[in-house]
Design a protein around this motif. Structure first.
Motif, mmCIF file in Angstrom:
data_model
loop_
_atom_site.group_PDB
_atom_site.id
_atom_site.type_symbol
_atom_site.label_atom_id
_atom_site.label_comp_id
_atom_site.label_asym_id
_atom_site.label_seq_id
_atom_site.Cartn_x
_atom_site.Cartn_y
_atom_site.Cartn_z
ATOM 1 N N GLU A 67 0.824 -1.209 0.000
ATOM 2 C CA GLU A 67 0.000 0.000 0.000
ATOM 3 C C GLU A 67 0.865 1.269 0.000
ATOM 4 O O GLU A 67 0.612 2.200 -0.751
ATOM 5 C CB GLU A 67 -0.901 -0.037 1.252
ATOM 6 N N PRO A 70 4.107 1.793 -3.599
ATOM 7 C CA PRO A 70 3.556 1.205 -4.838
ATOM 8 C C PRO A 70 4.630 0.813 -5.849
ATOM 9 O O PRO A 70 4.438 -0.115 -6.626
ATOM 10 C CB PRO A 70 2.642 2.294 -5.390
ATOM 11 N N ARG A 73 5.585 -2.721 -4.996
ATOM 12 C CA ARG A 73 4.471 -3.583 -4.563
ATOM 13 C C ARG A 73 4.664 -5.039 -4.994
ATOM 14 O O ARG A 73 4.370 -5.950 -4.239
ATOM 15 C CB ARG A 73 3.120 -3.054 -5.037
ATOM 16 N N ASP A 142 -5.513 -9.789 -2.068
ATOM 17 C CA ASP A 142 -6.568 -8.787 -2.241
ATOM 18 C C ASP A 142 -6.014 -7.368 -2.122
ATOM 19 O O ASP A 142 -6.446 -6.466 -2.847
ATOM 20 C CB ASP A 142 -7.699 -9.016 -1.223
ATOM 21 N N VAL A 143 -5.047 -7.186 -1.224
ATOM 22 C CA VAL A 143 -4.424 -5.857 -1.109
ATOM 23 C C VAL A 143 -3.650 -5.554 -2.397
ATOM 24 O O VAL A 143 -3.751 -4.462 -2.954
ATOM 25 C CB VAL A 143 -3.485 -5.795 0.125
ATOM 26 N N TYR A 144 -2.926 -6.525 -2.891
ATOM 27 C CA TYR A 144 -2.136 -6.354 -4.116
ATOM 28 C C TYR A 144 -3.038 -6.034 -5.309
ATOM 29 O O TYR A 144 -2.719 -5.188 -6.144
ATOM 30 C CB TYR A 144 -1.332 -7.637 -4.375
ATOM 31 N N ARG A 145 -4.190 -6.680 -5.336
ATOM 32 C CA ARG A 145 -5.105 -6.443 -6.463
ATOM 33 C C ARG A 145 -5.916 -5.156 -6.291
ATOM 34 O O ARG A 145 -6.747 -4.823 -7.122
ATOM 35 C CB ARG A 145 -6.090 -7.606 -6.581
ATOM 36 N N GLY A 146 -5.703 -4.481 -5.186
ATOM 37 C CA GLY A 146 -6.404 -3.228 -4.934
ATOM 38 C C GLY A 146 -7.847 -3.414 -4.509
ATOM 39 O O GLY A 146 -8.656 -2.482 -4.577
ATOM 40 N N ARG A 147 -8.188 -4.599 -4.046
ATOM 41 C CA ARG A 147 -9.576 -4.845 -3.630
ATOM 42 C C ARG A 147 -9.780 -4.677 -2.134
ATOM 43 O O ARG A 147 -10.881 -4.837 -1.627
ATOM 44 C CB ARG A 147 -9.982 -6.273 -4.013
ATOM 45 N N THR A 149 -8.174 -2.469 1.437
ATOM 46 C CA THR A 149 -7.217 -1.566 2.085
ATOM 47 C C THR A 149 -6.680 -2.289 3.316
ATOM 48 O O THR A 149 -7.468 -2.769 4.139
ATOM 49 C CB THR A 149 -7.941 -0.268 2.538
ATOM 50 N N LYS A 176 -11.610 -9.386 3.125
ATOM 51 C CA LYS A 176 -12.560 -8.362 2.651
ATOM 52 C C LYS A 176 -13.979 -8.619 3.156
ATOM 53 O O LYS A 176 -14.802 -7.728 3.179
ATOM 54 C CB LYS A 176 -12.514 -8.215 1.134
#
Lengths: 469, 297
Positions: A67, A70, A73, A142-147, A149, A176
């Motif tokens: 996060e 970037p 990442r 999920d954090v890596y895919r931006g889904r 925070t 999530k």
């Protein structure tokens, strides 16, 4: 500490007495969940805690780094993957891979002793390692895919990762779906509490009454101690195993969901009567749903899924299923189990034969039989034993049912399990039955009967089968 | 819901006989033995023939004044020094101190000397101890039934087959089995004595320790646990055990040996005494102890 033990009963009573006091404020709630969960997990062996702590710390910091930095990442994402899959490989697969390599070298007449060189600590399989590793992995993915925070509070993260109801045998909860739930303290209403109690009672019934009472019959068959053989015998044994593994795992998931519900949290359904499926594809939407969807979202779709043509779809399906087989354990038998599903799923997808008979209830036993044949390898000690049992199933030798008298104590509960699934089928498919069930308030009687059965008809307490994964 | 559940529990307890097997009772029984206090006048040691064959209450019936005693027999127990010291440690330091030893051939095999059940209970963790000693008395009321028991109860009104065991506080298990089969244990012992014969080292160590125990003022009463004729023949022919040698050596060291007539006893499986025979054996032991006490006065 297992759910069907006095230790856990005392632990749960203590936890739920303190929950209304310690659960209200975020920090105290997360601290309480984390410490209680570590106590629950450390009850097996406190040394296992180091692994979950290490795995969790890697993902917590990697997710924050993804996060905050970037530009790097990818590096932190790979670090998380290596950390998690590395630990899983060392503790779960090192012996298997070493054996495969030894066998490979042996083909070229090179004798190498790799298994003996594995350090002793790496041969110990920490309880539930596959479950929490996958849970932790889903967080960084999920954090890596931006889904998602990432959470900044380490206790918030660890209360998600280690939460005791699902820690050792799932369901695999996604960050999530769950991190935001942990931000609140919810006072559960009477209906939620009743539903929670119902889930716990039915879950314990499945595990302690059905699964545990079936184990003697199945274990004696697979260990060759029963003295019985023949086609009819092995079909009954395999039907019994199909119901044992279902009741054992579904029971655990139900208890986990019930405990979470009592705290005011929601875990998604993990089993939805898979043996009532009318296609193998449907079976996989009803069996171990949290794992199936994990593989679907993070492997199958990532490999192209079904949107990039038939061939890519089939390759993705094959890889996903084989990885799912390996997830269960480092044995050729699990690969065989997965392989049978691959073949049958591909046949089903290409021919669409189940759609032709969609309305026929006869599809249910046919799909069940397919799953049953695959279960042979799942339970067998090795592929040779699996092949032997499959040959018993399909080459008629005897329909002798004498084992019924010797194993009445198990066969009775097999009958009960089948009848229960039949009643569920009737309730789901016949409106009149559904209405009658709903109007008669039968739940109260059923929960009472489940509790009586748990108290007076339980089998010998055994560890949940899925703990080994 | 809870009202309905309680009614159902009460109905089960009122209508059904106690289940044949009760794990909680068994658990409590073994832990109470293993962690018994050390203030006893009388300790009984040996293998399963002893904990199923000797009742302290029945011994006391033959005594003019009762002794505080406990049966510390374990399944497949063997007389290694550790087990003998354990038995002695449960006797009080002064006053009447009597050690009754059931001396069977199996107790002198290396298999017996493993003392697996004894060590298993001795190594229980704190929570298992807490559970066994303090929770089992409550949990035993919820012992589960087998489906066969319920079927028999519904069809015949009672269960007429099974291994019936009643765990007594004095360490004795009041046992019988239906249907009886005197040949059940024969094959097992034939195989056992083919694999394991009595060990000379164990016997020598045992006799040396017996010597020390007698010298410390503890009276030892010993006997060969009576069993089925065919079993005695199997043991005599295969185990390498000599009853005459054992008896002579123990008597030389000051022990009292009880001669028993096997025809007076009845086993239900070819090895273990029916509870009525166990009571009879215990009374005989009691009479011998009374004689000893009278002589010492």
């Amino acid at each position: 500490m297992i759910f069907n033990s006095i230790e856990f009963l005392l632990f749960a009573v203590g936890f739920f007495l303190l929950w209304p006091i310690l659960g209200k404020r975020n920090i105290s709630r997360w601290t309480f969940i984390t410490l209680a969960s570590f106590f629950f997990y450390g009850w097996w062996d406190w040394r296992f805690l180091f692994l979950i702590l290490a795995s969790g710390l890697i993902d917590y910091f990697c997710a924050l780094a993804i996060e905050n930095r970037p530009q790097n990442r990818k590096l932190f994402f790979v670090l998380s993957l290596v950390g998690n899959l590395g630990a899983l490989s060392i503790f779960k697969y090192s012996k298997f891979f070493a054996t495969v390599l030894e066998d490979g070298f042996a083909q070229f007449n090179y004798q190498v002793d790799l298994v003996e060189k594995i350090p002793e600590f790496a041969l110990i399989l920490p309880v539930g390692i596959s479950f929490y590793t996958f849970q932790s992995l889903s967080y960084t993915i999920d954090v890596y895919r931006g889904r998602l925070t990432p959470t900044r509070n380490i206790l918030h993260f660890f209360s998600y990762l280690s939460m005791f109801p699902q820690l050792v045998a799932g369901p695999i909860i996604r960050a999530k779906d769950f991190l935001f739930q942990l931000n609140k303290y919810r006072i559960t209403n009477a209906i939620e509490k009743w539903n929670a109690i119902k889930m716990i009672a039915f879950g314990l019934f499945q595990k302690m009454v059905i699964a545990d009472n079936l184990s003697l019959f199945i274990d004696s068959a697979f260990e060759g101690k029963s003295g019985f053989e023949g086609t009819a015998y092995w079909w009954v044994v395999m039907v019994a195993f199909s119901f044992q593994i279902y009741a054992d795992f579904s029971g655990y998931s139900l208890i986990a969901r019930g405990l979470a519900k009592y705290m005011g949290y929601h875990f998604r359904m993990n089993f939805n009567h898979p043996y009532l499926s009318k296609s193998l594809r449907e079976f996989w939407t009803r069996w171990h749903i949290s794992l199936s969807t994990w593989f679907r979202d993070y492997v199958y779709i990532a490999l192209g899924g079904s949107r990039r043509g038939v061939v890519v779809g089939l390759v993705a399906l094959t890889i996903t299923m084989m990885l799912s087989g390996l997830w269960h354990g480092a044995k050729y038998t699990f690969l065989m189990w997965a392989g049978i599903h691959v073949v049958l799923l591909i046949f089903e997808r290409l021919t669409k034969w189940t759609k032709l008979f969609r309305k026929s209830p006869l599809l249910i036993p046919i799909i069940f039989a397919q799953a049953l044949v695959a279960w042979v390898y799942f339970r067998a000690d090795d592929v040779t034993q699996g092949n032997q049992i499959v040959s018993y199933l399909f080459s008629y030798t005897s329909s002798n049912l004498d084992f019924y008298h010797v194993y009445f104590d198990s066969v009775f509960f097999l009958g009960l399990a089948v009848v229960i699934e039949l009643l569920v089928y009737l309730r789901k498919n016949y409106k009149a039955v559904k209405l009658w069930y709903w109007r008669s308030n039968l739940d109260i009687v059923l929960v009472s009967m489940a509790i009586i059965a748990i108290l007076f008809l339980r089998g010998e307490g055994k560890q949940f089968i899925y703990f080994q994964f | 819901m809870s009202g309905l559940t309680i009614i159902m529990i009460v109905l089960v307890k009122l209508l059904l006989p106690a289940p044949i097997k009760n794990t909680e009772l068994r658990n409590e029984f073994w832990l109470r033995k293993t962690f018994a206090s050390n203030n006893h006048d009388l300790i009984v040691g040996g293998d399963s023939r002893i904990y199923r064959g000797v009742s302290i209450s029945a011994i006391n019936e033959s005594l003019t004044s009762k002794l505080v005693g406990v049966n510390l027999g374990y399944s497949s127990a063997g007389y290694d020094l550790d087990y003998l010291n354990f038995l002695v440690s449960k006797l009080k330091p002064t006053g009447n101190r009597i050690l009754v030893l059931g001396v069977s051939p199996h107790s002198f095999t290396l298999e017996g000397a493993k003392n697996e059940l004894y060590h298993e209970h001795l190594s229980k963790g704190n929570f298992d101890l807490f559970k066994g000693l303090y929770l089992s008395p409550y949990l035993k009321h919820f012992a589960p039934y087998k489906a066969t028991e319920l079927k028999d109860f519904l069809l015949n009104g009672k269960s007429d087959e099974g291994y019936f065991e009643d765990f007594q506080k004095d360490g004795w298990v009041h046992s019988h089995r239906l249907p009886e089969d005197s040949l059940t244990a024969i094959g097992i012992y034939q195989k056992l004595f083919t694999d394991y014969q009595v060990s000379d080292t164990l016997i020598t160590n045992f006799l040396n320790r017996v010597d020390d125990i007698e010298k410390s003022g503890i009276e030892i009463v010993a006997f060969r646990p009576p069993t089925f004729d065919m079993m005695t023949s199997v043991e005599d022919s295969l185990s390498g055990y000599s009853e005459l040698y054992m008896r002579t050596e123990m008597e030389i060291r000051g022990c009292t040996w009880i001669d028993l007539n096997p025809a007076e006893f009845h086993t239900y499986d070819g090895s273990h005494l029916h509870y009525k025979s166990a009571e009879h054996l215990s009374q005989i032991i009691g009479k011998q102890i009374q004689l000893l006490l009278d002589q010492n006065q």
